[in-house]
Design an enzyme around this catalytic site. Structure first.
Site, PDB file in Angstrom:
ATOM      1  N   SER A  40      -1.618  21.695  -7.513  1.00  0.00           N
ATOM      2  CA  SER A  40      -3.059  21.786  -7.569  1.00  0.00           C
ATOM      3  C   SER A  40      -3.491  23.323  -7.499  1.00  0.00           C
ATOM      4  CB  SER A  40      -3.595  21.142  -6.271  1.00  0.00           C
ATOM      5  OG  SER A  40      -4.958  21.369  -6.144  1.00  0.00           O
ATOM      6  N   TYR A  45      -8.624  23.710 -11.897  1.00  0.00           N
ATOM      7  CA  TYR A  45     -10.078  23.810 -11.666  1.00  0.00           C
ATOM      8  C   TYR A  45     -10.540  24.992 -12.496  1.00  0.00           C
ATOM      9  CZ  TYR A  45      -9.953  20.077  -8.323  1.00  0.00           C
ATOM     10  OH  TYR A  45      -9.558  18.645  -7.446  1.00  0.00           O
ATOM     11  N   THR A  70      -8.699  19.304 -14.792  1.00  0.00           N
ATOM     12  CA  THR A  70      -9.562  18.059 -14.304  1.00  0.00           C
ATOM     13  C   THR A  70     -10.835  18.065 -14.573  1.00  0.00           C
ATOM     14  OG1 THR A  70      -8.082  18.165 -12.203  1.00  0.00           O
ATOM     15  CG2 THR A  70     -10.157  17.093 -11.949  1.00  0.00           C
ATOM     16  N   LYS A 114      -7.217  15.571 -17.195  1.00  0.00           N
ATOM     17  CA  LYS A 114      -7.205  14.586 -16.227  1.00  0.00           C
ATOM     18  C   LYS A 114      -8.563  14.191 -15.564  1.00  0.00           C
ATOM     19  CE  LYS A 114      -5.248  14.516 -11.437  1.00  0.00           C
ATOM     20  NZ  LYS A 114      -6.303  13.903 -10.777  1.00  0.00           N
ATOM     21  N   HIS A 141      -9.497   9.982  -9.709  1.00  0.00           N
ATOM     22  CA  HIS A 141      -9.519  10.909  -8.522  1.00  0.00           C
ATOM     23  C   HIS A 141      -9.011  10.182  -7.333  1.00  0.00           C
ATOM     24  CE1 HIS A 141     -10.128  15.269  -8.325  1.00  0.00           C
ATOM     25  NE2 HIS A 141      -9.833  15.047  -6.893  1.00  0.00           N
ATOM     26  N   ARG A 190     -12.013   9.251  -4.995  1.00  0.00           N
ATOM     27  CA  ARG A 190     -12.579  10.214  -4.110  1.00  0.00           C
ATOM     28  C   ARG A 190     -13.680  10.884  -4.512  1.00  0.00           C
ATOM     29  NH1 ARG A 190      -9.064  11.822   0.113  1.00  0.00           N
ATOM     30  NH2 ARG A 190      -9.548  14.142  -0.003  1.00  0.00           N
TER      31      ARG A 190
END
Length: 394
Positions: free
Chosen positions: A109, A132, A158, A256, A280, A283
């Site tokens: 991540s 991100y 993402t 994603k 996710h 979430r």
């Protein structure tokens, strides 16, 4: 129960719950809103049934697969999570090492406790990077060059975090409050093994032992910084952003967070290589379908032009077999390895992976599938396949 006595992911979940403060466990476990989508991810797997081919020769089985030209020991992969630091101070370092030992993919991540270079240096396995997009797009090229130079093979953008989801467990617990609520402090004090490990990790950082990240690199030094880090990383991703990344990144590019098939054509045209069907982990937006219910639609729309992965709800090797039969090239697990990490660090993650491997191998043997390629839609029923008649239709 001791870690060596765990026989499935649920056992690791119980061990993690025992070791972690309630608020921290809720942060790993919880979903958005009423957690409808969180529950759907699991319930949908239970609805799908197997239709075995028992007369097949499965005396020898091969779980290996090839993804983006790389051979892997099995198609179960470790998803990016932003909460590894809450489970163990070793965080991504431990997870990356465990994945390398098991010869499976670990997608790191952006929201990590360690600089991406340190994680890559600690692992001999296959590392992918979850991105991100930085709010300042001017620095995107430099960031992508860092990722490539560190040796990450694939990049996943993402797309479902334009804002942070409504995670009410965290709100009720006030996990990120400043200063920490007395109840949170007492919960931590009541879990001395966790508290000692967490504080040691923070102290190591302050002494410069967690590597040397660039000044703008995200980290999770403390509970109260985690929300700020995620919010800073969250941003709207547009088609133009995907084009920009595709022009700068030469390796496999993955999207994603896809939850519909009608966007596949445009992604193919833009040169995207793969997609992860993901909500996710329930979430972000509550009320969306289970990912396994959307998977056949995306697989059919991709029509072999995109490599399709599934993320969400996988707790058993049997779940992985169902997703693979419906066309996924691989499945990602997140919470399961966080349970393993909380329960036993690197060794816990390794053990969790091996339990899933054993379950997938057993499922393949009993289904009549000697190889991953033998898993197809004839082996399952009850899936929501587009165009199918009766209750299986959408």
């Amino acid at each position: 129960m001791r870690m060596q006595d765990a026989v499935n992911v649920e056992d690791f979940r119980r061990l993690a719950r025992r070791r972690l403060p309630r608020a921290v466990f809720d942060a790993l476990e919880g979903g958005a809103g009423d957690e409808v989508s969180l529950r759907r991810n699991r319930a949908a797997f239970d609805r799908i049934e197997f239709r075995p081919r028992p007369l097949a020769d499965v005396a020898k089985r091969d779980l290996s697969t090839t993804v983006f030209g790389e051979r892997l020991s099995m198609p179960i992969m470790l998803a990016p999570t932003g909460a590894s630091r809450l489970a163990r101070s070793a965080a991504e370092i431990a997870v990356a090492r465990a994945a390398a030992r098991a010869d499976v993919v670990y997608m790191q991540s952006t929201v990590a406790a360690f600089p991406l270079e340190d994680v890559a240096a600690s692992s001999t396995g296959s590392l992918w990077y979850q991105l991100y997009l930085p709010p300042d797009r001017a620095g995107l090229g430099d960031l992508l060059r860092r990722i490539a130079a560190a040796g990450y093979r694939a990049l996943a953008i993402t797309i479902d975090t334009s804002i942070l989801g409504n995670r009410e467990r965290d709100t009720r617990n006030r996990l990120m409050s400043r200063p920490p609520r007395p109840r949170i402090v007492l919960q931590g004090a009541g879990k001395p093994a966790w508290a000692t490990d967490f504080l040691r990790g923070k102290a190591d950082y302050l002494r410069g032992r967690l590597g040397t990240a660039p000044p703008d690199a995200p980290s999770q030094l403390s509970l109260d910084q985690t929300r700020d880090t995620i919010m800073a990383a969250s941003d709207c991703v547009t088609w133009e952003d995907v084009e920009r990344v595709r022009a700068l990144w030469t390796g496999p590019l993955i999207i994603k967070g896809l939850m519909r098939g009608d966007e596949c054509d445009r992604l193919v045209e833009m040169g995207v290589d793969g997609v992860v069907v993901s909500n996710h982990g329930g979430r972000q937006l509550d009320g969306v379908p289970a990912t396994i219910d959307v998977l056949p639609e995306v697989v059919d729309a991709a029509a072999g032009r995109l490599t399709v992965f599934l993320d969400g709800g996988v707790r058993r090797g049997n779940d992985a077999a169902k997703a693979l039969a419906l066309g996924a090239a691989g499945v990602f697990v997140g919470r399961p390895y966080l349970y393993g990490l909380a329960a036993g660090g690197e060794a816990g993650v390794v053990r969790m992976i091996e339990l899933l491997r054993e379950e997938l191998d057993r499922a393949m043997a009993l289904l009549g599938a000697a190889t991953v390629a033998d898993l197809d839609r004839t082996l399952v029923s009850g899936a929501r396949v587009p165009g199918a008649p009766g209750p299986a239709g959408r």
